[in-house]
Design an enzyme around this catalytic site. Structure first.
Site, short mmCIF file in Angstrom:
data_model
loop_
_atom_site.label_atom_id
_atom_site.label_comp_id
_atom_site.label_asym_id
_atom_site.label_seq_id
_atom_site.Cartn_x
_atom_site.Cartn_y
_atom_site.Cartn_z
CG ASN A 165 -2.48 -3.67 -5.05
OD1 ASN A 165 -1.84 -3.70 -4.73
ND2 ASN A 165 -2.67 -2.50 -6.29
CE LYS B 21 3.71 -3.12 -9.14
NZ LYS B 21 4.46 -2.39 -8.00
CD GLU B 22 -0.67 -1.33 -2.83
OE1 GLU B 22 -0.95 -0.50 -3.59
OE2 GLU B 22 -2.33 -2.01 -2.35
CG ASP C 224 -9.42 5.95 -4.89
OD1 ASP C 224 -8.05 5.68 -4.42
OD2 ASP C 224 -8.80 6.71 -6.12
#
Length: 325
Positions: free
Chosen positions: A202, A204-205, A273
């Site tokens: 995502n 942020k990652e 997920d």
């Protein structure tokens, strides 16, 4: 392949999910008094429930799409491990790759809920990497299962099941057997997923993993950052989930940014997920990048309309996807 053929083809897939499986425990009760021992509420328990968490939710999403979901993980020989194993069996999930170790505790996250209010959460877990013997067992089990699978999902929650060594060896073996690898990364192993097929962080990652900041609303900066990611890890493609901004895919020499669908958001937990599960099944079928992004984006949005962590409803997804095509 039309959308109905795609959803029919999901039923023929075997999907290997390698990563951190957890047990979510929910204890519901009511509070009528404060404890005489300390200024805390006394929760009188009325109901207790166990659910699959972490990579377990990915298994449930893969299964909901009609594919066979096979777990490959390491858990403890403790009682939460027994509960976790029982939960997998009850859900009809394939446990061929489930490894139990005396040296490991099983991750269990217990939520104590009074009325509709969560009072406390108790996490019993370790995030230390699995030892050499456990790593060897995990790699051997994965290699045993990979040839009969059409796609692998690395579902990393930074709890220690996945290590740079196992990621590298399993990826190399998968590439030799032409089995695509789809990655849902976390921070610790972010830069270990070299040579994988589709990498799905995502926003942020992506920022934390590459240690760079950029303006996501600037198309050129987003495109350049994803190109940098692909070059850094030598991955074939990247699918970036951008929450309310939709998704961005750069895969097989195609680049697409798709907007989020306007939805009544009830709960965003578990959406990632669902996205990885759909994306992996689409990659296994060799669908074009835009279709992979579109169906995954749609599924992620649909589960956000539900309260709690729930797997995707296949029929609902198919109906909505048919409207788009």
């Amino acid at each position: 392949m039309n959308i109905h053929q795609v959803f029919e083809a999901f039923n023929s897939l075997r999907v290997l999910v390698i990563g951190d499986v957890m047990l979510d425990s929910y204890v519901w009760g009511k509070v009528d008094r404060i404890s005489p021992e300390a200024p805390v509420p006394v929760v009188n328990v009325q109901k207790r429930e166990y659910r699959l968490g972490g990579a377990g939710n990915v298994l449930l999403n893969v299964q909901a799409l009609g594919a066979e979901a096979i777990i490959c993980t390491v858990i403890g020989t403790d009682s939460p491990g027994d509960l976790l194993h029982n939960s997998l069996v009850e859900k009809g999930l394939n446990c061929e790759g489930l490894i139990r170790s005396d040296n490991r505790i099983t991750t269990i996250k217990e939520r104590i809920i009074a009325g509709s209010q969560q009072v406390v959460r108790i996490d019993t877990e370790t995030d230390k990497p699995i030892d050499r013997q456990e790593t060897a067992r995990l790699i051997a089990k994965a290699k045993e299962l990979i040839p009969s699978c059409q796609v692998i999902i690395f579902e990393d929650y930074d709890k220690g099941v996945l290590t740079p060594e196992s990621i590298s060896e399993i990826t190399d073996f998968a590439n030799e057997h032409n089995v695509p690898t789809v990655v849902d990364p976390k921070k610790r192993n972010f830069l270990a997923y070299n040579n994988t097929t589709l990498f799905k962080p995502n926003l942020k990652e992506l920022r934390e993993g590459l240690k760079i900041d950029f303006n996501v609303d600037n198309p050129e900066e987003l495109r350049a950052t994803v190109q940098h990611l692909k070059e850094t890890l030598n991955v074939k493609g990247a699918l970036i989930t951008l929450s309310e901004r939709g998704v961005f895919i750069d895969f097989e020499e195609e680049i697409h940014k798709l907007p989020a669908h306007i939805r009544q958001i009830a709960d965003v937990s578990g959406a990632g997920d669902t996205v990885i599960s759909i994306a992996a099944c689409c990659v296994a079928l060799g669908l074009p990048p835009k279709s992979i992004a579109a169906i995954s984006n749609l599924g992620g949005g649909l589960v956000c309309e539900m309260i709690g962590v729930v797997p995707i409803d296949k029929e609902l997804l198919k109906t909505e996807a048919a409207k788009l095509s």
